[in-house]
Design a protein around this motif. Structure first.
Motif, PDB file in Angstrom:
ATOM      1  N   PHE A 554       6.345   2.253   9.178  1.00 34.09           N
ATOM      2  CA  PHE A 554       5.754   2.145   7.839  1.00 34.09           C
ATOM      3  C   PHE A 554       4.568   3.089   7.742  1.00 34.09           C
ATOM      4  CE2 PHE A 554       7.316  -2.187   8.809  1.00 34.09           C
ATOM      5  CZ  PHE A 554       8.256  -2.309   7.798  1.00 34.09           C
ATOM      6  N   GLU A 558       2.121   3.448   2.010  1.00 38.01           N
ATOM      7  CA  GLU A 558       3.103   2.690   1.234  1.00 38.01           C
ATOM      8  C   GLU A 558       2.782   1.197   1.261  1.00 38.01           C
ATOM      9  OE1 GLU A 558       6.574   3.450   4.564  1.00 38.01           O
ATOM     10  OE2 GLU A 558       7.244   2.660   2.638  1.00 38.01           O
ATOM     11  N   LEU A 559       2.248   0.735   2.387  1.00 34.13           N
ATOM     12  CA  LEU A 559       1.858  -0.673   2.466  1.00 34.13           C
ATOM     13  C   LEU A 559       0.650  -0.929   1.558  1.00 34.13           C
ATOM     14  CD1 LEU A 559       2.115  -1.085   6.358  1.00 34.13           C
ATOM     15  CD2 LEU A 559       3.755  -1.918   4.677  1.00 34.13           C
ATOM     16  N   ALA A 562       1.510  -0.955  -2.117  1.00 31.08           N
ATOM     17  CA  ALA A 562       2.137  -2.222  -2.517  1.00 31.08           C
ATOM     18  C   ALA A 562       1.074  -3.307  -2.686  1.00 31.08           C
ATOM     19  CB  ALA A 562       3.161  -2.636  -1.471  1.00 31.08           C
ATOM     20  N   LEU A 610       4.102  -8.101   0.138  1.00 27.77           N
ATOM     21  CA  LEU A 610       4.631  -7.121   1.094  1.00 27.77           C
ATOM     22  C   LEU A 610       6.077  -7.428   1.453  1.00 27.77           C
ATOM     23  CD1 LEU A 610       1.892  -6.200   3.716  1.00 27.77           C
ATOM     24  CD2 LEU A 610       2.814  -4.826   1.869  1.00 27.77           C
ATOM     25  N   THR A 613       8.123  -6.374  -1.764  1.00 30.16           N
ATOM     26  CA  THR A 613       8.200  -4.966  -2.154  1.00 30.16           C
ATOM     27  C   THR A 613       8.579  -4.037  -0.996  1.00 30.16           C
ATOM     28  OG1 THR A 613       5.846  -4.829  -1.852  1.00 30.16           O
ATOM     29  CG2 THR A 613       6.601  -5.033  -4.112  1.00 30.16           C
ATOM     30  N   ILE A 614       8.285  -4.447   0.249  1.00 30.42           N
ATOM     31  CA  ILE A 614       8.605  -3.558   1.368  1.00 30.42           C
ATOM     32  C   ILE A 614       9.709  -4.196   2.230  1.00 30.42           C
ATOM     33  CG2 ILE A 614       7.701  -2.256   3.343  1.00 30.42           C
ATOM     34  CD1 ILE A 614       6.102  -1.320   1.052  1.00 30.42           C
ATOM     35  N   SER A 615       9.355  -5.214   2.971  1.00 26.99           N
ATOM     36  CA  SER A 615      10.383  -5.893   3.777  1.00 26.99           C
ATOM     37  C   SER A 615       9.745  -7.078   4.504  1.00 26.99           C
ATOM     38  CB  SER A 615      11.004  -4.909   4.768  1.00 26.99           C
ATOM     39  OG  SER A 615      10.750  -5.283   6.094  1.00 26.99           O
ATOM     40  N   ALA A 618       7.507  -6.350   7.261  1.00 30.13           N
ATOM     41  CA  ALA A 618       6.142  -5.916   6.924  1.00 30.13           C
ATOM     42  C   ALA A 618       5.179  -7.087   6.675  1.00 30.13           C
ATOM     43  CB  ALA A 618       6.183  -4.997   5.706  1.00 30.13           C
TER      44      ALA A 618
END
Ligand code: 6R9
Length: 678
Positions: A554, A558-559, A562, A610, A613-615, A618
């Motif tokens: 990651f 990007e984290l 988000a 998180l 929106t990410i996984s 995360a």
């Protein structure tokens, strides 16, 4: 990623932009990569006035680290930045000085600028400053600092501007490293209405350094002589001294018609220190010809600069953004440029909007950190401002993130201005990747496409990708250039461009090892990026800022992007902490808008955000709420400090060079909050 074609909504660009349309961009870009010499030859004639024309356009290679542009050409900075505009439009405004106190604002015409620069240059000459000497400038973002910068090149000296907020230790390290004998400073400056003791800081910084022979003190804040000392034989009041060179003064006739120094295109114009992660600060060197050319070209292209524009970049002069896009590029292009000495919330949170409407700014350029800051006050402060003069708004310094992008575009640009997210670095001298108004389709969160002469290539270590165009074996390092889109990699630039930094002062080996040797033939930016299916670049952040959680990679940005979507977060920093099972775990630091909330509730919401929106991978291990994040002057979060803290190293003295830190107090608070966790 959302594609966002907002072309139709923009203000009509009736007079036509510098680059007319996507076809023209594509054609010129192709030429700049395939036949760079033809491209740069033409641009060098268009943007610069040469004392002696060049016969060679470029020479040297990145592999050898000996790149040169226009090496037998001569030009003078004063003629290009001042004289030619003074002759054409002497009484037009060159500089708008928006002082800390709005009441102190004033304008400087091209004629006044030319007179002041000449006077400052005569002062330097009188003091024996010669070609190649380094002159330190420790001043606020003010007209006097610009006079000093331009006066340096007038006599062939190299300036070293040090951000006016730096401590005496930071100044000392830089003066020692550059062996600068002459220093420009101010008695005091004001920041948010408070006095900042510049002269006293200089005294501490140069204590015992015998080679510092002259300290020129501009009385920036009047009548406060009891606040600092003047040393005989070394310290000189600048305004008084300058007046001695004017009519009726003691040195009226001394060098009265001194001509500006004709510089070789490869002569250094300035050096600028960047924050290395540890150890000694490094001074990057920029040249006169190549740097000025690309500064002017990128400025004209990215900001759609036209005659009569009033362009405002809110940066500090001590940052590369201040050098290139407050001083050199606008002046080469004959554009009125703003010197903003204050902060977005002084005397009130409407300061930026006041400045835009007051001067009718056509372009407005700031950093994501400033956008996020003004965002926290909502849209109400903007309501009584029209901001209708704006055509282009810009961002620089970090990834802007979707939320700040939307807010900036909608509330400042009124959904009608082009928002240019400009990606570049001190080393590049000028913008490398950015949208072009009227040409590029905007995508939220993307710096979009490369500018002329910039050939970005994403690299992966061998085995990292199936889409292989080429592999190279060099010094046992194997890497692959990613040919196809929709992938991420290490962002490099293939080949060179005119404004690339030529060396690090006194340490060419460090220059080679940092930027050129890791991937021969490529310049290593130190950032990673994603290229989407249209070839648009999304900068993910510094390479060291990639986290590897249970074999999932990651990018911190990007984290963070988000997490800032949460309505109650102002700023967020994510770092990795060592974890027995996952390898690395996610550690989140956040600053909240509304502090009167239950912390556990917000932490849960951030976790869910998180995951959504990410996984799931995360999911953060820890979330800590803090008052502020440790930042550099240009708004960059110093993640290396946070990394030390999350590894339970609480010894601040072991955190390396903190001289560029804006808010040292934040570190202690974060240490104490993290200690409570374990
Ligand atoms: C001009 C400047 C350079 C580093 C650079 C990158 C980050 C700058 C950015 C950006 C994403 C942008 N950076 N602009 N990241 N999007 N538009 O900032 O110079 O102070 O040397 O910093 O800043 O990480 O490598 P500098």
């Amino acid at each position: 990623m959302t594609s966002f074609d907002c072309k139709n909504k923009f203000k009509p660009l009736t007079e036509g932009t510098y680059i007319k349309n996507a076809e023209e961009y594509k054609r010129l870009y192709k030429q700049s990569i395939e036949d760079p010499n033809a491209f740069w030859y033409e641009k060098a004639q268009e943007f610069l006035t040469w004392d002696k024309s060049f016969t060679t356009i470029s020479s040297g290679t990145l592999k050898q680290g000996n790149v040169k542009y226009f090496e037998d050409g001569y030009l003078n900075v004063y003629q290009n930045c001042v004289l030619r505009h003074k002759e054409k439009k002497p009484n037009d405004v060159a500089l708008i000085y928006e002082a800390d106190d709005p009441e102190d604002a004033r304008t400087i015409t091209w004629l006044e600028l030319s007179e002041q620069v000449q006077l400052y240059a005569r002062v330097l000459k009188h003091l024996g400053v010669k070609k190649g000497d380094v002159v330190t400038i420790y001043m606020s973002t003010s007209p006097e600092a610009v006079y000093a910068m331009l006066a340096c090149s007038y006599v062939g000296a190299i300036h070293s501007v040090i951000f006016g907020g730096f401590s005496s230790a930071a100044v000392r390290a830089r003066v020692l490293d550059s062996k600068s004998e002459v220093i420009f400073t101010q008695n005091l400056t004001k920041r948010r209405g408070k006095l900042v003791p510049m002269k006293t800081t200089i005294d501490q910084a140069v204590e015992g350094i015998d080679f510092v022979r002259s300290v020129l003190v501009d009385e920036h804040v009047c009548n406060l002589k009891d606040q600092y000392e003047m040393r005989s034989n070394r310290d000189i009041y600048l305004k008084h001294f300058v007046s001695e060179f004017q009519k009726g003064g003691k040195y009226e006739n001394e060098n009265a018609d001194m001509q500006p120094m004709s510089m070789n295109a490869e002569d250094p114009l300035f050096l600028l220190y960047t924050s290395g992660s540890t150890g000694k600060p490094k001074a990057l060197i920029h040249t006169t010809g190549g740097y000025l050319l690309n500064a002017a070209l990128t400025h004209k292209t990215v900001f759609d600069i036209r005659e009569g524009d009033r362009y405002g970049c809110m940066a500090d002069l001590g940052w590369i953004t201040g050098h290139t896009y407050i001083v050199y590029a606008p002046l080469i292009n004959g554009t009125t440029t703003v010197l903003f000495e204050s902060t977005p919330d002084y005397p009130s949170i409407t300061r930026y909007w006041d400045v835009i409407d007051k001067w009718g700014l056509t372009q407005f350029y700031t950093s994501p950190t400033a956008v996020r800051f003004v965002m926290t006050y909502g849209t109400e402060p903007l309501e009584k401002f029209s901001l209708k003069s704006l055509r282009v708004i810009g961002s620089v310094g970090e990834p802007i993130g979707v939320e700040a992008w939307n807010w900036y575009f909608k509330n400042v640009g009124k959904s009608k201005c082009y928002l240019v997210d400009t990606y570049w670095m001190t080393e590049s001298g000028a913008i490398m990747i950015s949208a072009i108004p009227g040409v590029t389709t905007l995508k939220r969160g993307s710096a979009t496409l490369p500018l002329f002469g910039i050939n970005p290539q994403l690299l992966v270590k061998n085995g990292g990708s199936k889409n292989i165009e080429m592999s190279m074996q060099k010094k046992k390092k194997q890497f692959l250039e990613i040919a196809e889109n929709s992938q991420s990699g290490i962002l490099t630039i293939k080949g060179h461009w005119p404004s690339i930094t030529r060396t690090i002062l006194g340490n060419h080996k460090r220059y080679l090892d940092t930027y050129l040797n890791p991937y021969p033939g490529y310049f290593l930016t130190g950032d990673s990026a994603y290229r989407d299916m249209d070839g648009f670049y999304f900068i993910k952040g510094r390479i060291d800022d990639v986290l590897n959680v249970s074999a999932h990679r990651f990018g911190t940005s990007e984290l963070e992007s988000a997490l800032t979507l949460h309505p109650n977060t102002i700023e967020v920093a994510v770092v990795g902490m060592p974890h027995k099972i996952k390898g690395e775990a996610i550690f989140v630091f956040c600053v909240l808008k509304n502090k009167q909330v239950e912390e556990n509730k917000i932490k849960n919401e951030l976790k869910l955000l998180l995951q959504k929106t990410i996984s799931k991978v995360a999911t953060p291990e820890h979330i800590v709420v803090v008052e502020s994040l440790p930042k550099t002057r240009s708004g960059k979060i110093m993640r290396r400090i946070l990394k030390k803290i999350v590894t339970k190293n609480y010894e601040i003295s072991t955190y390396g060079d903190l001289s560029t830190l804006l808010n040292p107090d934040s570190v202690k608070q974060i240490v104490s909050n993290v200690k409570k966790l374990f």
